[in-house]
Motif scaffolding. Structure first.
Motif, short mmCIF file in Angstrom:
data_model
loop_
_atom_site.label_atom_id
_atom_site.label_comp_id
_atom_site.label_asym_id
_atom_site.label_seq_id
_atom_site.Cartn_x
_atom_site.Cartn_y
_atom_site.Cartn_z
N SER A 70 0.98 -1.13 0.08
CA SER A 70 0.01 -0.04 0.00
C SER A 70 0.93 1.42 -0.02
O SER A 70 0.58 2.27 -0.90
N ASP A 71 1.97 1.06 0.58
CA ASP A 71 2.92 2.55 0.79
C ASP A 71 3.46 2.59 -0.63
O ASP A 71 3.60 3.64 -1.09
N LEU A 72 3.85 1.41 -1.26
CA LEU A 72 4.48 1.40 -2.73
C LEU A 72 3.60 2.20 -3.40
O LEU A 72 3.83 2.94 -4.14
N LEU A 73 2.30 1.54 -3.56
CA LEU A 73 1.27 2.41 -4.41
C LEU A 73 0.90 3.75 -4.00
O LEU A 73 0.96 4.67 -5.03
N ASP A 74 0.89 4.07 -2.89
CA ASP A 74 0.76 5.50 -2.45
C ASP A 74 1.86 6.43 -3.13
O ASP A 74 1.73 7.48 -3.56
N GLU A 75 3.16 5.75 -2.86
CA GLU A 75 4.32 6.40 -3.52
C GLU A 75 4.15 6.66 -4.85
O GLU A 75 4.75 7.82 -5.46
N GLY A 76 3.94 5.71 -5.60
CA GLY A 76 3.72 5.86 -7.10
C GLY A 76 2.67 6.87 -7.55
O GLY A 76 2.82 7.76 -8.50
N MET A 77 1.55 7.18 -6.71
CA MET A 77 0.57 8.03 -7.05
C MET A 77 1.27 9.49 -6.86
O MET A 77 0.77 10.24 -7.65
N GLY A 126 0.37 1.86 -13.88
CA GLY A 126 1.05 1.25 -15.12
C GLY A 126 2.39 1.24 -14.92
O GLY A 126 2.99 0.08 -15.38
N CYS A 127 3.16 2.08 -14.38
CA CYS A 127 4.71 2.03 -14.49
C CYS A 127 5.08 1.13 -13.51
O CYS A 127 5.99 0.35 -13.68
N ILE A 128 4.21 0.69 -12.38
CA ILE A 128 4.78 -0.26 -11.26
C ILE A 128 4.64 -1.74 -12.16
O ILE A 128 5.39 -2.74 -11.94
N LYS A 129 3.41 -1.98 -12.56
CA LYS A 129 3.06 -3.09 -13.36
C LYS A 129 4.20 -3.52 -14.55
O LYS A 129 4.69 -4.52 -14.64
N TYR A 130 4.20 -2.47 -15.29
CA TYR A 130 5.47 -2.71 -16.59
C TYR A 130 6.62 -2.94 -16.18
O TYR A 130 7.26 -3.67 -16.99
N ALA A 131 7.02 -2.20 -15.28
CA ALA A 131 8.56 -2.33 -14.82
C ALA A 131 8.64 -3.81 -14.21
O ALA A 131 9.70 -4.31 -14.47
N ASP A 132 7.62 -4.39 -14.03
CA ASP A 132 7.70 -6.05 -13.48
C ASP A 132 7.70 -6.68 -14.65
O ASP A 132 8.38 -7.74 -14.79
N LEU A 133 6.88 -6.42 -15.56
CA LEU A 133 6.60 -7.39 -16.64
C LEU A 133 7.48 -7.21 -17.70
O LEU A 133 7.64 -8.17 -18.59
N CYS A 134 8.13 -6.34 -17.90
CA CYS A 134 9.01 -6.08 -19.20
C CYS A 134 10.41 -6.74 -19.01
O CYS A 134 10.90 -6.74 -20.01
N HIS A 135 10.59 -7.09 -17.63
CA HIS A 135 11.85 -8.02 -17.80
C HIS A 135 11.56 -9.48 -17.78
O HIS A 135 10.23 -9.93 -17.38
#
Length: 672
Positions: free
Chosen positions: A476-483, A514-523
């Motif tokens: 939850s903290d990670l998603l808040d920081e992303g926002m 989107g950036c959190i998901k894509y950073a994971d999936l693009c590797h």
């Protein structure tokens, strides 16, 4: 053919045996319980036989259809499915050619490779079988050069609407040049009907992913399983498989004894008033501290485990309250990440654990070892055995996983199981799969199981991602920081001045999540990756931000043309997609790779192939847009010409990206 024949032969006797037992049961004769048990076993086996027979028949029918007549004689025209994989179609074309030119090698696997776009003069695809065939012929004493073999293959290729021409090149390659007419028609159909999936044999798939533990907050360690699992589900659903999404929650075990005992002390009236447990993490730490330090509390905690497992009502109520608090926290995260998942925790398998232990005992698969009951995965008794029953009579994770795989294959009737769990569990799952096969639960001939393993998330220091204080990062903290970061970026570009409040919020969420998901999936998922918001939010290179910005720009072209492109089917009545310019043709061919990419992703269960495809589409579109005017304006800024064909190509690009984004969990926005 052999397995199909076996199932057809086995089915009628089993049905007859089932019917006789059912009649015997109705007469209320002796040993009703034994008859009832035998009837249930036969009904389950009967159901499994019918299900596997249906799968085999369906696979044969679909594979025959996909082959498109590839077994016929050389030279006949091939029919092209309405929505096809280019690679699979070309494999059918060349399989037919090889069968005609070299009948003794008709079963040779066909090698088709896409040609680098920079080498357009060598065609778009290449058949590379000639060299291997030349070697095989030489072993039989026949000297034939690869180039001569390639020429024979070329002559025997049936006509295909997909192929413009074939050329033999180099040492023996057959170069394939795609037809512009086919590409134009395929993209027009895409605009009329939407992006359709390529035909694949349909399976019933269960995807096990996310799997947090009750009474603990979701942390960065759950990020990868949740994101990868959701995207795999979306991919397989798009390919029209029957997908079951399962959250194998850690909702059972000895830790609940201390949680229940602590709940009784902190909120003695919990049976009548719902306790205000706001922070379960703190609640868990408090109970753990007492468990470690207070011997009397520890004894009471163990007694609560016993009462919970025996179904005592007060303990069950306390357990349910604790689970409900966790569920609400988990669902908040799932809502933010747009994840859909069905809960089926370890508690679901309690009765099935008893059943699977009995099943393994009857099959003589268990042996006693220092009071435990263990199971080896093979006759040689090498490796690490499963502990099915502990020395105190309790069960283990091995037991629950064996019960789960049995339930999924025999009761859910799944033909494909996918476990999205970190790489550290690879030995465990390999052992479970081997044990399931040895015990007859898993049949690899008709059922597929995959452990989709992944590496860990690292901080920018290259070490395991932690907070400054060394704690695990809460999701939850990670998603808040992303926002927060995405809003800062949008404001720095002045987007808050031109977007409405709702448009700004939509853009903020699209960029953040989107950036959190894509950073994971693009590797490549097997690799560890470094989590860096700065890199994720860059608007250049293979990032979600670059893709989202490019998509938004594509969508604005038709909107800024001054013409109506809302009804594409109507526009296509008067306009055809022309592919005269080399950049138009390059973009069209890139878009047509989509089905090949989706099939590759589903076969290998790697999402980074789709990410690379999205980046290639965006980069190729940028080349096209820089070289080909879609809208021409005079010096005063007035529109003087609109190239409708190119705008249709833009709309096709947007449609392909939109579907790809959905599979990856990205939310495109019209304005950003």
């Amino acid at each position: 053919k052999v397995p199909l024949a076996q199932y057809i032969q086995r089915l009628p006797p089993k049905e007859l045996e089932t019917q006789k037992l059912a009649e015997k049961l109705q007469t209320k004769g002796e040993n009703v319980e034994q008859v009832d048990e035998d009837l249930i076993k036969l009904q389950v086996e009967n159901q499994k036989l019918k299900h596997r027979l249906a799968i085999l028949k369906q696979s044969i029918a679909e594979e025959s259809k996909a082959a498109g007549g590839a077994s016929g004689g050389g030279g006949g025209a091939m029919q092209l499915p309405g929505s096809c994989s280019i690679t699979e179609h070309l494999q059918s074309v060349f399989a037919q050619a090889i069968a005609s030119a070299f009948p003794e090698y008709k079963d040779t696997p066909v090698s088709i490779a896409a040609v680098n776009s920079a080498s357009a003069k060598f065609g778009d695809y290449q058949c590379n079988n000639a060299m291997k065939l030349s070697k095989q012929l030489k072993e039989k004493g026949i000297n034939k050069s690869p180039r001569d073999i390639a020429t024979e293959i070329q002559k025997n290729c049936p006509a295909s609407p997909l192929v413009d021409k074939l050329e033999v090149a180099g040492a023996g390659f057959v170069n394939v040049f795609l037809s512009k007419e086919f590409a134009s028609q395929a993209l027009s159909n895409l605009l009329r009907n939407g992006v359709k999936p390529p035909p694949v044999p349909k399976k019933r798939v269960l995807v096990d992913f996310s799997s947090p533990n009750i009474a603990k907050q979701m942390h960065v360690g759950h990020l990868r399983s949740t994101i990868i699992g959701e995207s795999i589900c979306r991919l397989l659903e798009f390919l029209q498989h029957d997908v079951i999404r399962i959250n194998h929650l850690g909702d059972w075990g000895t830790q609940f004894g201390m949680l229940i005992a602590h709940l009784e002390d902190r909120f003695p009236n919990f049976l009548n008033e719902s306790p205000p447990i706001g922070d379960l993490q703190t609640f868990y730490k408090e109970s753990k501290k007492r468990f470690d330090e207070d011997e009397e509390f520890k004894k009471r905690a163990y007694s609560r485990v016993v009462s919970l497992q025996s179904g005592e009502s007060n303990s069950l109520k306390a357990w349910q309250l604790i689970c409900d608090v966790s569920r609400k926290e988990f669902q908040t995260i799932y809502n933010r990440l747009d994840v859909s998942i069905q809960e089926r925790g370890e508690s679901f398998y309690q009765s099935r654990m008893l059943s699977v232990v009995e099943y393994l005992r009857k099959k003589n698969m268990l042996e006693v070892d220092e009071g435990r009951e263990i199971m080896w995965t093979d006759e040689s008794k090498t490796g690490i055995p499963l502990t099915i029953v502990k020395s105190d009579g309790g069960f283990t994770y091995d037991t629950s996983d064996m019960a789960a795989i049995r339930h999924r294959l025999e009761e859910e009737l799944c033909t494909w199981l996918i476990y999205v769990v970190d790489a550290g569990q690879s030995t465990h799952f390999n052992t479970i799969f081997k044990a399931a096969e040895r015990s007859g639960i898993l049949n690899p001939a008709v059922q597929r199981v995959d452990h989709v393993q992944f590496g860990v998330v690292l901080g920018e220091d290259g070490k395991k991602f932690k907070t400054r204080s060394g704690d695990t990062v809460k999701l939850s903290d990670l998603l808040d920081e992303g926002m927060k970061r995405s809003l800062n970026q949008l404001q720095s570009r002045g987007r808050n001045d031109v977007l409405t409040p709702q448009e700004l919020t939509d853009a903020q969420e699209a960029v953040a999540y989107g950036c959190i998901k894509y950073a994971d999936l693009c590797h490549n998922r097997i690799s560890d990756y470094i989590f860096s918001f700065d890199k994720m939010l860059e608007d250049r290179g293979n990032t979600a931000v670059y893709l989202l910005y490019t998509y938004t720009r594509i969508c604005s072209i038709a909107r800024n043309s001054g013409e109506d492109f809302s009804d594409l089917a109507k526009v296509l009545e008067g306009v055809s997609i022309e592919l005269a310019h080399e950049k138009e043709w390059k973009l069209a061919k890139t878009l047509l790779k989509m089905h090949d990419i989706l099939i590759k992703c589903s076969n290998e269960l790697f999402l980074h192939f789709l990410c690379e495809f999205c980046y290639e589409v965006c980069a190729t579109f940028t080349e096209f847009y820089d070289s080909c005017y879609c809208i021409e304006k005079n010096k005063s800024g007035e529109i003087v010409a609109v190239n409708r064909s190119r705008i249709l190509l833009c709309e096709a690009t947007a449609a392909v990206l939109r579907q790809s984004f959905f599979i990856l969990g990205l939310k495109p926005v019209a304005k950003i």
